[in-house]
Enzyme design. Structure first.
Site, short mmCIF file in Angstrom:
data_model
loop_
_atom_site.label_atom_id
_atom_site.label_comp_id
_atom_site.label_asym_id
_atom_site.label_seq_id
_atom_site.Cartn_x
_atom_site.Cartn_y
_atom_site.Cartn_z
N GLU A 1 47.91 40.91 44.54
CA GLU A 1 47.29 39.82 43.78
C GLU A 1 47.15 40.32 42.34
OE1 GLU A 1 43.31 37.00 43.54
OE2 GLU A 1 43.12 39.11 44.03
N ASP B 1 44.13 42.78 47.42
CA ASP B 1 43.19 41.96 46.67
C ASP B 1 42.91 42.56 45.30
OD1 ASP B 1 41.18 39.73 46.77
OD2 ASP B 1 39.82 41.38 46.36
C1 GLC Z 1 40.32 37.79 45.06
C2 GLC Z 1 40.14 36.84 46.21
C3 GLC Z 1 38.88 36.07 46.03
C4 GLC Z 1 37.72 37.04 45.98
C5 GLC Z 1 37.93 38.10 44.90
C6 GLC Z 1 36.98 39.24 45.06
O1 GLC Z 1 40.51 37.13 43.86
O2 GLC Z 1 41.28 36.02 46.32
O3 GLC Z 1 38.68 35.12 47.04
O4 GLC Z 1 36.54 36.35 45.70
O5 GLC Z 1 39.23 38.66 44.98
O6 GLC Z 1 37.32 40.03 46.16
#
Ligand code: GLC
Length: 544
Positions: free
Chosen positions: A259, A209
Protein backbone atom coordinates in the site's frame (compact mmCIF):
# COMPACT_ATOMS: atom_id res chain seq x y z
CA UNK A 1 -14.95 -27.60 -8.65
CA UNK A 2 -12.33 -25.43 -10.40
CA UNK A 3 -9.04 -26.89 -11.61
CA UNK A 4 -6.23 -27.10 -9.04
CA UNK A 5 -3.85 -24.21 -8.88
CA UNK A 6 -0.82 -23.99 -11.14
CA UNK A 7 2.60 -24.41 -9.47
CA UNK A 8 3.44 -21.71 -6.94
CA UNK A 9 6.33 -20.37 -9.01
CA UNK A 10 3.91 -19.36 -11.77
CA UNK A 11 3.66 -15.58 -12.22
CA UNK A 12 -0.09 -15.68 -11.54
CA UNK A 13 0.04 -12.32 -9.79
CA UNK A 14 0.98 -10.46 -12.97
CA UNK A 15 -2.60 -10.51 -14.21
CA UNK A 16 -4.71 -11.89 -11.36
CA UNK A 17 -8.13 -10.67 -10.30
CA UNK A 18 -7.91 -10.33 -6.52
CA UNK A 19 -11.01 -9.96 -4.38
CA UNK A 20 -10.72 -8.00 -1.14
CA UNK A 21 -12.66 -9.46 1.77
CA UNK A 22 -13.36 -7.28 4.79
CA UNK A 23 -14.07 -10.18 7.18
CA UNK A 24 -16.23 -8.19 9.56
CA UNK A 25 -18.74 -7.47 6.81
CA UNK A 26 -18.57 -10.35 4.35
CA UNK A 27 -20.68 -13.08 5.95
CA UNK A 28 -21.57 -14.02 9.50
CA UNK A 29 -21.45 -17.74 10.30
CA UNK A 30 -22.47 -17.66 13.97
CA UNK A 31 -25.32 -15.17 13.86
CA UNK A 32 -23.81 -12.55 16.16
CA UNK A 33 -23.95 -9.76 13.57
CA UNK A 34 -20.20 -9.71 12.91
CA UNK A 35 -18.74 -11.41 9.87
CA UNK A 36 -16.35 -14.30 10.52
CA UNK A 37 -14.26 -17.02 8.94
CA UNK A 38 -17.08 -19.58 9.15
CA UNK A 39 -19.22 -17.16 7.15
CA UNK A 40 -16.51 -16.72 4.55
CA UNK A 41 -16.02 -20.48 4.23
CA UNK A 42 -19.74 -20.92 3.64
CA UNK A 43 -19.67 -18.27 0.92
CA UNK A 44 -16.54 -19.39 -0.93
CA UNK A 45 -18.69 -20.72 -3.79
CA UNK A 46 -19.71 -17.11 -4.52
CA UNK A 47 -16.05 -16.24 -5.10
CA UNK A 48 -15.42 -19.34 -7.19
CA UNK A 49 -18.45 -18.57 -9.34
CA UNK A 50 -17.38 -14.98 -9.72
CA UNK A 51 -14.07 -16.30 -11.02
CA UNK A 52 -11.45 -14.55 -8.90
CA UNK A 53 -7.87 -15.79 -8.68
CA UNK A 54 -7.09 -14.75 -5.12
CA UNK A 55 -8.61 -13.25 -2.00
CA UNK A 56 -6.98 -10.56 0.12
CA UNK A 57 -8.27 -10.57 3.70
CA UNK A 58 -8.01 -7.31 5.60
CA UNK A 59 -6.60 -8.00 9.09
CA UNK A 60 -8.20 -10.92 10.90
CA UNK A 61 -5.80 -10.98 13.86
CA UNK A 62 -6.66 -10.38 17.50
CA UNK A 63 -7.44 -6.72 17.92
CA UNK A 64 -9.49 -4.32 20.04
CA UNK A 65 -10.89 -3.15 16.63
CA UNK A 66 -10.28 0.52 17.29
CA UNK A 67 -9.30 0.84 13.63
CA UNK A 68 -11.17 -2.09 12.12
CA UNK A 69 -8.42 -4.60 12.95
CA UNK A 70 -5.50 -2.41 11.79
CA UNK A 71 -4.59 -2.30 15.48
CA UNK A 72 -3.16 -5.76 16.07
CA UNK A 73 -2.32 -7.41 19.40
CA UNK A 74 -1.15 -10.77 18.04
CA UNK A 75 -0.25 -11.28 14.38
CA UNK A 76 -0.25 -15.05 14.81
CA UNK A 77 -3.77 -15.43 16.22
CA UNK A 78 -7.24 -14.88 14.77
CA UNK A 79 -9.55 -12.52 16.62
CA UNK A 80 -12.12 -14.62 18.54
CA UNK A 81 -14.91 -12.62 16.87
CA UNK A 82 -13.71 -14.06 13.55
CA UNK A 83 -12.80 -17.60 14.66
CA UNK A 84 -9.62 -19.53 15.30
CA UNK A 85 -6.32 -20.27 13.61
CA UNK A 86 -7.76 -23.65 12.73
CA UNK A 87 -10.62 -21.89 10.90
CA UNK A 88 -8.09 -19.78 9.00
CA UNK A 89 -6.11 -22.85 7.98
CA UNK A 90 -9.28 -24.55 6.79
CA UNK A 91 -10.33 -21.43 4.91
CA UNK A 92 -6.94 -21.18 3.16
CA UNK A 93 -7.11 -24.87 2.21
CA UNK A 94 -10.73 -24.73 1.00
CA UNK A 95 -10.06 -21.63 -1.08
CA UNK A 96 -6.98 -23.32 -2.51
CA UNK A 97 -9.08 -26.32 -3.51
CA UNK A 98 -11.31 -23.94 -5.46
CA UNK A 99 -8.28 -22.46 -7.24
CA UNK A 100 -8.29 -19.30 -5.09
CA UNK A 101 -5.09 -18.11 -3.44
CA UNK A 102 -4.95 -16.29 -0.13
CA UNK A 103 -3.31 -12.94 0.57
CA UNK A 104 -3.09 -11.71 4.17
CA UNK A 105 -2.72 -8.14 5.34
CA UNK A 106 0.38 -7.37 7.43
CA UNK A 107 0.42 -4.13 9.43
CA UNK A 108 4.10 -3.36 10.10
CA UNK A 109 3.96 0.37 10.87
CA UNK A 110 2.20 0.07 14.21
CA UNK A 111 0.65 -2.33 16.71
CA UNK A 112 -2.31 -2.04 19.05
CA UNK A 113 -1.62 -0.26 22.34
CA UNK A 114 -2.77 -3.58 23.88
CA UNK A 115 0.08 -5.47 22.16
CA UNK A 116 2.35 -7.12 24.77
CA UNK A 117 5.35 -5.14 23.53
CA UNK A 118 3.62 -1.82 24.07
CA UNK A 119 2.20 -2.85 27.42
CA UNK A 120 5.73 -3.86 28.49
CA UNK A 121 7.07 -0.52 27.23
CA UNK A 122 4.54 1.39 29.32
CA UNK A 123 5.48 -0.54 32.46
CA UNK A 124 9.24 -0.48 31.89
CA UNK A 125 9.54 3.30 31.85
CA UNK A 126 11.80 5.89 30.18
CA UNK A 127 15.12 4.73 28.76
CA UNK A 128 14.21 1.02 28.95
CA UNK A 129 14.95 -1.48 26.18
CA UNK A 130 11.18 -2.13 25.98
CA UNK A 131 10.56 1.51 25.03
CA UNK A 132 13.26 1.36 22.35
CA UNK A 133 10.97 -0.73 20.15
CA UNK A 134 8.69 2.32 19.82
CA UNK A 135 9.27 6.05 19.49
CA UNK A 136 9.17 7.41 23.04
CA UNK A 137 10.52 10.93 23.59
CA UNK A 138 10.42 13.60 26.28
CA UNK A 139 8.17 16.57 25.54
CA UNK A 140 9.38 20.04 24.64
CA UNK A 141 8.96 23.20 26.68
CA UNK A 142 9.96 23.91 30.25
CA UNK A 143 7.71 21.20 31.69
CA UNK A 144 7.66 18.94 28.67
CA UNK A 145 4.17 20.21 27.98
CA UNK A 146 4.63 20.34 24.19
CA UNK A 147 4.82 17.26 22.00
CA UNK A 148 8.27 16.28 20.63
CA UNK A 149 7.47 17.51 17.13
CA UNK A 150 4.75 18.93 14.87
CA UNK A 151 3.81 15.90 12.80
CA UNK A 152 0.09 15.77 11.99
CA UNK A 153 -1.72 12.44 12.22
CA UNK A 154 -2.98 10.64 9.11
CA UNK A 155 -6.33 10.72 10.93
CA UNK A 156 -6.29 14.44 11.97
CA UNK A 157 -4.91 15.78 15.25
CA UNK A 158 -1.57 15.14 16.89
CA UNK A 159 0.73 12.15 16.49
CA UNK A 160 1.89 12.20 20.12
CA UNK A 161 0.26 10.94 23.29
CA UNK A 162 1.72 11.55 26.73
CA UNK A 163 1.98 8.71 29.24
CA UNK A 164 1.78 9.21 33.03
CA UNK A 165 5.57 9.34 33.51
CA UNK A 166 5.72 12.36 31.18
CA UNK A 167 7.14 10.80 28.00
CA UNK A 168 5.27 10.90 24.71
CA UNK A 169 4.93 8.13 22.13
CA UNK A 170 4.47 8.49 18.40
CA UNK A 171 1.40 7.27 16.51
CA UNK A 172 0.82 8.29 12.91
CA UNK A 173 -2.76 7.01 13.21
CA UNK A 174 -4.80 6.79 16.43
CA UNK A 175 -3.27 6.84 19.96
CA UNK A 176 -4.25 3.16 20.14
CA UNK A 177 -1.82 2.43 17.27
CA UNK A 178 1.73 3.19 18.52
CA UNK A 179 4.34 3.24 15.74
CA UNK A 180 7.11 0.67 15.87
CA UNK A 181 10.75 1.68 15.65
CA UNK A 182 12.00 0.03 12.47
CA UNK A 183 15.61 0.76 13.38
CA UNK A 184 15.27 -1.81 16.13
CA UNK A 185 16.44 -5.35 15.28
CA UNK A 186 13.59 -6.98 17.26
CA UNK A 187 11.04 -5.25 15.07
CA UNK A 188 12.69 -6.43 11.86
CA UNK A 189 13.18 -9.99 13.12
CA UNK A 190 9.63 -10.26 14.42
CA UNK A 191 8.06 -9.26 11.13
CA UNK A 192 10.12 -11.65 9.05
CA UNK A 193 9.03 -14.33 11.45
CA UNK A 194 5.39 -13.32 11.04
CA UNK A 195 5.78 -13.54 7.27
CA UNK A 196 7.15 -17.08 7.61
CA UNK A 197 4.32 -17.99 9.98
CA UNK A 198 1.70 -17.17 7.34
CA UNK A 199 3.67 -18.48 4.37
CA UNK A 200 4.03 -21.77 6.26
CA UNK A 201 0.22 -21.87 6.37
CA UNK A 202 -0.07 -21.76 2.59
CA UNK A 203 -0.62 -18.06 2.15
CA UNK A 204 0.39 -16.99 -1.38
CA UNK A 205 0.93 -13.29 -0.74
CA UNK A 206 0.97 -10.39 1.67
CA UNK A 207 -0.53 -6.95 1.41
CA UNK A 208 1.70 -4.50 3.25
CA UNK A 209 -0.26 -1.87 5.12
CA UNK A 210 1.03 1.73 5.01
CA UNK A 211 4.14 0.38 3.30
CA UNK A 212 5.87 3.74 2.79
CA UNK A 213 5.56 4.97 6.39
CA UNK A 214 7.54 2.47 8.49
CA UNK A 215 10.89 4.23 8.77
CA UNK A 216 11.21 7.60 10.49
CA UNK A 217 14.09 10.06 10.32
CA UNK A 218 16.11 9.26 13.48
CA UNK A 219 15.94 12.87 14.72
CA UNK A 220 12.14 13.05 14.25
CA UNK A 221 12.53 16.63 12.95
CA UNK A 222 9.59 19.03 12.75
CA UNK A 223 7.52 18.90 9.61
CA UNK A 224 6.97 22.13 7.72
CA UNK A 225 5.42 22.58 4.32
CA UNK A 226 8.86 22.70 2.73
CA UNK A 227 10.59 19.98 4.78
CA UNK A 228 12.54 18.00 2.23
CA UNK A 229 13.06 15.10 2.35
CA UNK A 230 9.92 14.22 4.27
CA UNK A 231 10.82 12.86 7.75
CA UNK A 232 8.61 9.75 7.62
CA UNK A 233 7.19 9.13 4.16
CA UNK A 234 9.26 7.08 1.71
CA UNK A 235 12.59 6.93 3.58
CA UNK A 236 15.39 5.25 1.62
CA UNK A 237 15.98 2.66 4.37
CA UNK A 238 12.62 1.08 3.56
CA UNK A 239 14.14 -0.55 0.53
CA UNK A 240 16.56 -2.58 2.67
CA UNK A 241 13.60 -3.86 4.66
CA UNK A 242 11.69 -4.94 1.57
CA UNK A 243 14.74 -6.52 -0.04
CA UNK A 244 15.11 -8.60 3.08
CA UNK A 245 11.40 -9.48 3.08
CA UNK A 246 11.70 -10.49 -0.54
CA UNK A 247 14.30 -13.12 0.24
CA UNK A 248 11.80 -14.63 2.70
CA UNK A 249 8.96 -14.54 0.18
CA UNK A 250 11.12 -16.07 -2.54
CA UNK A 251 11.71 -19.14 -0.41
CA UNK A 252 7.97 -19.77 -0.64
CA UNK A 253 7.18 -18.36 -4.10
CA UNK A 254 4.97 -15.83 -2.32
CA UNK A 255 4.29 -12.27 -3.45
CA UNK A 256 3.83 -8.78 -2.03
CA UNK A 257 1.47 -5.94 -2.80
CA UNK A 258 2.38 -2.70 -1.09
CA UNK A 259 0.00 0.00 0.00
CA UNK A 260 2.14 2.85 -1.33
CA UNK A 261 0.44 6.25 -1.60
CA UNK A 262 3.14 8.33 -3.34
CA UNK A 263 2.54 11.04 -5.91
CA UNK A 264 6.07 10.82 -7.34
CA UNK A 265 6.08 8.12 -10.04
CA UNK A 266 9.82 7.56 -9.94
CA UNK A 267 9.87 7.17 -6.14
CA UNK A 268 6.85 4.83 -6.35
CA UNK A 269 8.56 2.61 -8.91
CA UNK A 270 11.58 2.16 -6.63
CA UNK A 271 9.50 -0.17 -4.47
CA UNK A 272 8.96 -2.40 -7.49
CA UNK A 273 12.57 -2.84 -8.52
CA UNK A 274 13.74 -6.42 -8.97
CA UNK A 275 14.34 -7.94 -5.54
CA UNK A 276 11.78 -5.70 -3.79
CA UNK A 277 7.96 -5.76 -3.91
CA UNK A 278 6.19 -7.59 -6.73
CA UNK A 279 3.35 -5.08 -6.99
CA UNK A 280 1.93 -1.96 -5.34
CA UNK A 281 -1.52 -0.42 -5.41
CA UNK A 282 -2.10 2.13 -8.10
CA UNK A 283 -3.97 4.88 -6.32
CA UNK A 284 -3.72 7.45 -9.12
CA UNK A 285 -6.34 5.44 -10.99
CA UNK A 286 -8.54 5.05 -7.90
CA UNK A 287 -8.58 8.81 -7.24
CA UNK A 288 -9.00 9.77 -10.92
CA UNK A 289 -12.24 11.47 -12.03
CA UNK A 290 -14.45 9.94 -14.73
CA UNK A 291 -12.98 12.12 -17.47
CA UNK A 292 -11.37 10.81 -20.64
CA UNK A 293 -8.14 12.85 -20.65
CA UNK A 294 -7.52 12.30 -16.95
CA UNK A 295 -8.20 8.56 -17.18
CA UNK A 296 -5.96 8.21 -20.19
CA UNK A 297 -3.22 10.13 -18.42
CA UNK A 298 -3.60 7.99 -15.28
CA UNK A 299 -3.32 4.82 -17.39
CA UNK A 300 -0.34 6.13 -19.39
CA UNK A 301 1.49 7.36 -16.29
CA UNK A 302 0.89 4.08 -14.51
CA UNK A 303 2.18 1.98 -17.38
CA UNK A 304 5.14 4.31 -17.90
CA UNK A 305 6.19 4.18 -14.25
CA UNK A 306 5.97 0.39 -14.09
CA UNK A 307 7.72 -0.33 -17.41
CA UNK A 308 11.33 0.44 -16.43
CA UNK A 309 11.20 -1.91 -13.42
CA UNK A 310 9.31 -4.67 -15.24
CA UNK A 311 6.53 -4.81 -12.65
CA UNK A 312 2.88 -5.28 -13.62
CA UNK A 313 0.41 -2.50 -12.86
CA UNK A 314 -2.46 -2.98 -10.41
CA UNK A 315 -5.87 -1.39 -10.96
CA UNK A 316 -8.23 -0.53 -8.12
CA UNK A 317 -11.52 1.36 -8.23
CA UNK A 318 -12.34 1.13 -4.54
CA UNK A 319 -11.39 -0.47 -1.23
CA UNK A 320 -12.36 -0.38 2.45
CA UNK A 321 -10.98 3.16 2.88
CA UNK A 322 -12.67 5.07 0.04
CA UNK A 323 -16.13 6.02 -1.24
CA UNK A 324 -17.92 3.27 -3.15
CA UNK A 325 -17.49 3.61 -6.92
CA UNK A 326 -21.16 3.92 -7.94
CA UNK A 327 -21.63 6.77 -5.46
CA UNK A 328 -18.46 8.58 -6.44
CA UNK A 329 -19.15 8.37 -10.18
CA UNK A 330 -22.66 9.78 -9.72
CA UNK A 331 -21.38 12.98 -8.10
CA UNK A 332 -20.51 16.29 -9.74
CA UNK A 333 -16.91 15.78 -8.66
CA UNK A 334 -16.09 12.19 -9.59
CA UNK A 335 -12.54 12.23 -8.15
CA UNK A 336 -11.73 10.78 -4.73
CA UNK A 337 -9.89 12.80 -2.11
CA UNK A 338 -9.68 12.03 1.63
CA UNK A 339 -9.36 15.75 2.36
CA UNK A 340 -12.68 16.81 0.81
CA UNK A 341 -15.08 14.08 1.98
CA UNK A 342 -18.26 15.50 3.52
CA UNK A 343 -21.64 14.23 4.66
CA UNK A 344 -24.63 14.40 2.30
CA UNK A 345 -22.80 14.91 -1.01
CA UNK A 346 -25.54 14.51 -3.64
CA UNK A 347 -25.19 11.66 -6.12
CA UNK A 348 -27.09 10.24 -9.08
CA UNK A 349 -26.84 6.50 -8.48
CA UNK A 350 -28.25 5.54 -11.86
CA UNK A 351 -25.54 7.53 -13.61
CA UNK A 352 -22.90 6.35 -11.15
CA UNK A 353 -23.86 2.72 -11.68
CA UNK A 354 -23.75 3.09 -15.44
CA UNK A 355 -20.26 4.56 -15.20
CA UNK A 356 -19.13 1.95 -12.69
CA UNK A 357 -20.18 -0.76 -15.15
CA UNK A 358 -18.20 0.95 -17.90
CA UNK A 359 -15.25 1.42 -15.54
CA UNK A 360 -15.32 -2.27 -14.59
CA UNK A 361 -14.82 -3.35 -18.20
CA UNK A 362 -12.20 -0.66 -18.76
CA UNK A 363 -10.26 -1.79 -15.70
CA UNK A 364 -10.48 -5.49 -16.49
CA UNK A 365 -9.10 -4.86 -19.99
CA UNK A 366 -5.98 -3.03 -18.80
CA UNK A 367 -2.60 -4.78 -18.55
CA UNK A 368 -1.81 -6.07 -15.05
CA UNK A 369 -3.80 -7.26 -12.06
CA UNK A 370 -7.15 -5.98 -10.79
CA UNK A 371 -8.43 -5.67 -7.22
CA UNK A 372 -12.18 -5.88 -6.53
CA UNK A 373 -13.53 -4.83 -3.18
CA UNK A 374 -16.38 -6.92 -1.74
CA UNK A 375 -19.72 -5.51 -2.86
CA UNK A 376 -18.22 -3.87 -5.93
CA UNK A 377 -19.47 -6.87 -7.92
CA UNK A 378 -22.95 -6.04 -6.56
CA UNK A 379 -22.73 -2.33 -7.40
CA UNK A 380 -23.31 -1.43 -3.75
CA UNK A 381 -23.52 2.30 -3.10
CA UNK A 382 -21.91 4.07 -0.15
CA UNK A 383 -24.37 3.74 2.75
CA UNK A 384 -25.40 6.62 4.97
CA UNK A 385 -24.59 5.51 8.50
CA UNK A 386 -26.56 7.26 11.27
CA UNK A 387 -24.04 9.30 13.24
CA UNK A 388 -24.67 7.42 16.46
CA UNK A 389 -23.72 4.14 14.73
CA UNK A 390 -20.44 5.35 13.17
CA UNK A 391 -17.40 3.43 14.43
CA UNK A 392 -14.55 4.68 12.26
CA UNK A 393 -11.87 6.65 14.17
CA UNK A 394 -11.32 8.82 11.10
CA UNK A 395 -14.75 10.34 11.76
CA UNK A 396 -14.15 10.97 15.46
CA UNK A 397 -10.68 12.38 15.02
CA UNK A 398 -11.92 14.85 12.40
CA UNK A 399 -14.20 16.34 15.06
CA UNK A 400 -17.17 14.75 13.31
CA UNK A 401 -16.80 16.54 9.96
CA UNK A 402 -15.38 13.58 8.00
CA UNK A 403 -18.09 10.94 7.48
CA UNK A 404 -15.42 8.27 7.90
CA UNK A 405 -15.15 4.98 6.04
CA UNK A 406 -18.02 2.95 7.48
CA UNK A 407 -20.27 3.74 4.51
CA UNK A 408 -18.27 1.31 2.37
CA UNK A 409 -17.96 -1.32 5.12
CA UNK A 410 -21.61 -2.28 5.53
CA UNK A 411 -22.37 -6.03 5.79
CA UNK A 412 -23.14 -7.58 2.40
CA UNK A 413 -26.66 -8.48 1.25
CA UNK A 414 -26.86 -12.14 0.22
CA UNK A 415 -30.60 -12.96 0.20
CA UNK A 416 -33.19 -10.36 -0.75
CA UNK A 417 -35.90 -11.78 1.50
CA UNK A 418 -33.96 -13.03 4.55
CA UNK A 419 -33.51 -11.04 7.77
CA UNK A 420 -30.58 -8.66 7.33
CA UNK A 421 -30.44 -9.85 3.73
CA UNK A 422 -28.97 -13.16 4.84
CA UNK A 423 -25.75 -11.60 6.12
CA UNK A 424 -25.83 -14.20 8.86
CA UNK A 425 -25.59 -17.53 7.12
CA UNK A 426 -27.61 -18.99 10.02
CA UNK A 427 -30.48 -16.58 9.39
CA UNK A 428 -31.19 -18.04 5.96
CA UNK A 429 -31.86 -21.41 7.60
CA UNK A 430 -33.47 -20.36 10.86
CA UNK A 431 -34.99 -16.99 10.04
CA UNK A 432 -32.92 -15.41 12.80
CA UNK A 433 -29.57 -13.69 12.98
CA UNK A 434 -28.09 -10.89 14.99
CA UNK A 435 -28.32 -7.24 14.14
CA UNK A 436 -25.34 -6.47 11.85
CA UNK A 437 -22.55 -4.43 13.45
CA UNK A 438 -23.27 -1.64 10.98
CA UNK A 439 -26.85 -1.03 9.83
CA UNK A 440 -27.80 -2.04 6.31
CA UNK A 441 -29.97 0.39 4.31
CA UNK A 442 -33.65 -0.53 3.94
CA UNK A 443 -33.55 -0.52 0.17
CA UNK A 444 -30.81 -3.06 -0.47
CA UNK A 445 -32.95 -6.09 -1.43
CA UNK A 446 -32.31 -5.53 -5.12
CA UNK A 447 -28.56 -5.59 -4.48
CA UNK A 448 -28.70 -9.04 -2.88
CA UNK A 449 -26.61 -11.76 -4.48
CA UNK A 450 -29.55 -14.15 -5.03
CA UNK A 451 -31.62 -11.53 -6.83
CA UNK A 452 -28.72 -10.38 -9.00
CA UNK A 453 -27.60 -13.92 -9.83
CA UNK A 454 -30.72 -14.54 -11.90
CA UNK A 455 -30.90 -11.10 -13.51
CA UNK A 456 -29.05 -10.96 -16.85
CA UNK A 457 -28.68 -7.18 -16.53
CA UNK A 458 -27.32 -7.06 -12.99
CA UNK A 459 -23.89 -5.87 -11.95
CA UNK A 460 -23.10 -9.36 -10.66
CA UNK A 461 -23.91 -10.92 -14.02
CA UNK A 462 -21.71 -8.34 -15.74
CA UNK A 463 -18.78 -9.13 -13.44
CA UNK A 464 -19.23 -12.87 -13.79
CA UNK A 465 -19.28 -12.62 -17.58
CA UNK A 466 -16.35 -10.22 -17.67
CA UNK A 467 -14.18 -12.34 -15.38
CA UNK A 468 -15.04 -15.46 -17.34
CA UNK A 469 -14.05 -13.82 -20.63
CA UNK A 470 -10.92 -12.31 -19.12
CA UNK A 471 -9.87 -15.79 -18.03
CA UNK A 472 -10.79 -17.70 -21.18
CA UNK A 473 -10.21 -15.26 -24.06
CA UNK A 474 -6.70 -14.36 -25.23
CA UNK A 475 -5.33 -10.83 -25.00
CA UNK A 476 -6.28 -9.86 -21.43
CA UNK A 477 -3.93 -9.38 -18.48
CA UNK A 478 -0.22 -8.81 -18.79
CA UNK A 479 1.06 -7.47 -22.12
CA UNK A 480 1.11 -4.38 -24.31
CA UNK A 481 -1.64 -1.77 -24.72
CA UNK A 482 -1.87 0.41 -27.84
CA UNK A 483 -4.09 3.47 -28.03
CA UNK A 484 -6.06 3.88 -31.25
CA UNK A 485 -7.15 7.14 -32.85
CA UNK A 486 -10.79 7.76 -32.06
CA UNK A 487 -13.47 10.42 -31.41
CA UNK A 488 -12.78 13.06 -28.77
CA UNK A 489 -14.01 11.80 -25.41
CA UNK A 490 -13.71 8.14 -26.39
CA UNK A 491 -10.92 5.88 -25.15
CA UNK A 492 -10.02 3.03 -27.48
CA UNK A 493 -7.08 0.71 -27.08
CA UNK A 494 -6.05 -2.61 -28.46
CA UNK A 495 -4.48 -5.54 -26.66
CA UNK A 496 -2.80 -8.65 -28.09
CA UNK A 497 -4.82 -11.07 -30.27
CA UNK A 498 -6.97 -8.34 -31.83
CA UNK A 499 -8.74 -7.53 -28.58
CA UNK A 500 -10.16 -3.98 -28.47
CA UNK A 501 -11.65 -2.06 -25.56
CA UNK A 502 -13.56 1.14 -26.25
CA UNK A 503 -15.13 3.45 -23.66
CA UNK A 504 -17.55 6.23 -24.54
CA UNK A 505 -17.13 9.08 -22.06
CA UNK A 506 -19.04 11.60 -24.21
CA UNK A 507 -22.71 12.50 -23.78
CA UNK A 508 -23.75 11.11 -27.19
CA UNK A 509 -23.63 7.72 -28.91
CA UNK A 510 -20.55 6.92 -31.00
CA UNK A 511 -19.94 4.26 -33.67
CA UNK A 512 -18.08 1.14 -32.57
CA UNK A 513 -14.60 0.58 -33.98
CA UNK A 514 -14.46 -2.02 -36.79
CA UNK A 515 -14.70 -5.55 -35.41
CA UNK A 516 -15.76 -9.07 -36.18
CA UNK A 517 -16.97 -10.10 -32.70
CA UNK A 518 -18.66 -8.19 -29.94
CA UNK A 519 -17.52 -9.92 -26.73
CA UNK A 520 -19.30 -7.86 -24.08
CA UNK A 521 -20.75 -4.41 -23.44
CA UNK A 522 -21.35 -2.78 -20.08
CA UNK A 523 -24.84 -1.68 -21.20
CA UNK A 524 -26.85 -2.62 -24.31
CA UNK A 525 -25.90 -0.95 -27.60
CA UNK A 526 -28.40 1.36 -29.28
CA UNK A 527 -30.62 -0.41 -31.82
CA UNK A 528 -28.53 1.18 -34.60
CA UNK A 529 -25.41 -0.50 -33.19
CA UNK A 530 -23.81 2.62 -31.73
CA UNK A 531 -22.18 2.73 -28.30
CA UNK A 532 -24.22 4.79 -25.80
CA UNK A 533 -22.64 7.31 -23.39
CA UNK A 534 -20.81 5.91 -20.35
CA UNK A 535 -20.58 2.48 -21.92
CA UNK A 536 -17.63 0.18 -22.61
CA UNK A 537 -17.41 -2.53 -25.28
CA UNK A 538 -14.97 -5.40 -25.63
CA UNK A 539 -14.49 -6.33 -29.26
CA UNK A 540 -12.35 -8.62 -31.30
CA UNK A 541 -11.42 -8.58 -34.93
CA UNK A 542 -10.06 -6.13 -37.44
CA UNK A 543 -7.95 -3.32 -36.08
CA UNK A 544 -9.85 -0.02 -35.85
C1 GLC B 1 -4.23 1.59 5.82
C2 GLC B 1 -5.53 0.84 5.88
C3 GLC B 1 -6.51 1.61 6.70
C4 GLC B 1 -5.95 1.78 8.09
C5 GLC B 1 -4.56 2.42 8.07
C6 GLC B 1 -3.87 2.29 9.38
O1 GLC B 1 -4.34 2.79 5.15
O2 GLC B 1 -5.98 0.59 4.57
O3 GLC B 1 -7.77 1.00 6.74
O4 GLC B 1 -6.80 2.59 8.84
O5 GLC B 1 -3.73 1.79 7.12
O6 GLC B 1 -3.46 0.98 9.60
Amino acid sequence: MAAPQPPRTDAWWRDAVIYQVYPRSFADGDGDGTGDLAGIRARLPHLAELGVDAVWFTPWYTSPMIDGGYDVTDYRAIDPAFGTLDDAEKLIAEAHALGIRTIVDIVPNHVSDQHPWFQAALTAGPGSPERARFHFRPGRGEHGQDPPNTWPSQFSGTTWTRVPDGEYYLHLFTPQQPDLNWNHPDVRREHEDILRFWFDRGVAGVRIDSAALLVKHPDLPDLHEDTDPHPYIDQDELHDIYRSWRTVADQYGAVFVGEVWLPDAERFARYLRPGELHTAFNFSFLTCPWEPERLRAAIDDTLAEHAPVGAPATWVLCNHDVTRTVTRYGRTDTAFDFATKTFDTPTDLQLGTRRARAAALLTLALPGSVYLYQGEELGLPEADIPRERIQDPMHFRSGGTDPGRDGCRVPLPWHADAPHYGFSTTSTQTGTGGEPWLPQPDDWADYAVDRQATDPHSMLTLYRRALHLRRTEPGFGDGPLTWQPTHPGVLTFTRPHGLTCTVNLTDHPVPLPPHTHLLLTSNPLHPDGTLPPDTTAWLRGRRP
